[in-house]
Scaffold this motif. Structure first.
Motif, PDB file in Angstrom:
ATOM      1  N   SER A   1       0.825  -1.208   0.000  1.00 13.81           N
ATOM      2  CA  SER A   1       0.000   0.000   0.000  1.00 13.81           C
ATOM      3  C   SER A   1       0.861   1.260   0.000  1.00 13.81           C
ATOM      4  N   ASP A   2       0.250   2.340  -0.410  1.00  7.57           N
ATOM      5  CA  ASP A   2       0.944   3.633  -0.406  1.00  7.57           C
ATOM      6  C   ASP A   2       1.261   4.077   1.016  1.00  7.57           C
ATOM      7  N   GLU A   3       0.398   3.716   1.972  1.00  6.17           N
ATOM      8  CA  GLU A   3       0.662   4.090   3.368  1.00  6.17           C
ATOM      9  C   GLU A   3       1.940   3.435   3.878  1.00  6.17           C
ATOM     10  N   THR A   4       2.144   2.161   3.512  1.00 12.71           N
ATOM     11  CA  THR A   4       3.367   1.478   3.938  1.00 12.71           C
ATOM     12  C   THR A   4       4.595   2.099   3.285  1.00 12.71           C
ATOM     13  N   LYS A   5       4.493   2.441   2.011  1.00 10.55           N
ATOM     14  CA  LYS A   5       5.618   3.084   1.337  1.00 10.55           C
ATOM     15  C   LYS A   5       5.954   4.425   1.981  1.00 10.55           C
ATOM     16  N   ASP A   6       4.920   5.193   2.314  1.00  6.00           N
ATOM     17  CA  ASP A   6       5.154   6.496   2.956  1.00  6.00           C
ATOM     18  C   ASP A   6       5.789   6.321   4.328  1.00  6.00           C
ATOM     19  N   ALA A   7       5.343   5.297   5.049  1.00  6.65           N
ATOM     20  CA  ALA A   7       5.929   5.040   6.370  1.00  6.65           C
ATOM     21  C   ALA A   7       7.394   4.637   6.244  1.00  6.65           C
TER      22      ALA A   7
END
Length: 375
Positions: free
Chosen positions: A141-147
């Motif tokens: 997910s994009d959230e994991t990449k951002d994290a």
């Protein structure tokens, strides 16, 4: 075929509001279906029957912990420092612990782990941290990449001055294409070209209007279909590009033929029927050949290619239907205004043409004098 299309074009010309409202209603129904039923596209791609796909499936069964995608970042110590110093070891270990708590992360490997080797260079000036994810890169997910980016950024801020961090890996090696500003620029260029061609802003906008409406219906239908089938993320983009291309092209055939006929004095209704019967036949033939080619993608046996071919063929079919129905209906709204601004006659002739005319006149005069001379 020509007779049927001619009758269809004449009927659409006489009942423009019925045709326009019908297509707008179709757009509304398709849009409502996309909003209510759409579940989004899928970024997972597979090619059954290939050796690479078989290897990935075997790896997933035997070693699921390493079958997914990975990311890594490198830490380079400042000049004169060693990567084994406490000023580097402690922040890196803290970052590894933070990465291990992220969603979809199977494991984060520290370069200082005694069970691994080769993650610190021989000069002790750089180290690599590896992160293993659950699933393919398109599943993260994009959230994991951002994290992940945030953890690496925080690590860079904690390291001594002069140290550097760089994030990469398979996770960031694949990018899914999407609709960008380029498509809007392309439409603007197409509008300018059509204005120059037809010498009328209203007539130039007609092919674009029909193409955009057809693409809207096709795209909404594709997103509605995601509730019943797996649709890859590249499918809407392909349908968009093909829908715009053929939509503008097919409407252009009919409008150009109609404009020439109206300028020659043909009644707009009769001209529309002739244009749809002649140019419309070429539109249907061209559309059918494109449909056959797109549906033929299914014979490759690759699921996402089959889905792309079917979706794109639907976009082409909608473009053909709009070209032979909505285009003559819009021409009915325009009437004689479709003629646009006539070409200005050329006031000056070339020097060569003037010489030819003068020589012809002299020859004619001499022949006349010879004929009048007494025998």
């Amino acid at each position: 075929m020509s007779t049927l299309l001619s009758s269809l074009g004449r009927w659409s010309f006489r009942h423009p509001w019925r045709v326009l409202v019908s297509w707008l209603l179709a757009l509304g129904i398709a849009g409502a279906g996309a909003v209510v039923l759409g579940v989004g596209t899928d970024n997972t791609f597979s090619i059954p029957g290939t050796e690479s796909q078989a290897g990935l499936e075997q790896l997933s069964r035997s070693f699921p912990q390493v079958s997914g995608t990975n990311a890594q970042f490198i830490v380079v110590a400042a000049d004169g420092d060693s990567i084994d110093d406490d000023a580097y070891r402690e922040p890196i270990d803290d970052a590894v612990s933070a990465l291990g708590d992220l969603d979809q992360v199977l494991a984060a490997t520290s370069p200082y782990d005694e069970m691994v080797d080769g993650m610190i260079n021989d000069d002790d000036t750089a180290a690599i941290v590896r992160v293993q994810f659950d699933g393919e890169s398109t599943d993260v997910s994009d959230e994991t990449k951002d994290a992940l980016r945030a953890v690496v950024a925080d690590l860079g801020a904690e390291l001594p001055d002069g140290a550097q961090t760089s994030l990469g890996g398979d996770l960031f090696a694949i990018s899914i294409p999407g609709v960008t500003l380029t498509e809007a620029v392309g439409l603007l260029i197409a509008l300018l070209v059509l204005i120059v061609t037809f010498r009328s802003f209203v007539v130039a906008g007609l092919p674009l209007l029909t193409a955009i409406l057809g693409v809207g219906i096709s795209m909404a239908g594709i997103f509605t279909a995601t509730a019943f089938a797996t649709v890859s993320s590249t499918t809407p983009l392909l349908a968009l590009m093909l829908g715009l291309a053929v939509g503008i092209d097919y409407a252009l055939f009919i409008v150009a033929r109609h404009q020439d006929q109206v300028r020659d004095g043909v009644d707009p209704e009769e001209s529309t029927a002739r244009a749809v019967g002649t140019a419309g036949s070429a539109v249907v033939f061209a559309g059918v050949t494109v449909l056959i080619a797109l549906i033929g993608l299914g014979f490759a046996g690759i699921p996402f290619l089959t889905t792309m071919g079917i979706a794109a063929s639907v976009a082409v079919a909608v473009a053909v239907a709009i070209a032979v129905t909505l285009t003559p209906a819009l021409l009915g709204f325009l009437g004689h205004r479709v003629a646009g601004r006539p070409k200005k006659p050329r006031a000056n002739t070339s020097r060569k043409t003037k010489k030819v005319r003068a020589a012809t006149a002299r020859a004619a005069s001499e022949a006349a004098d010879g004929a009048e001379a007494p025998p």
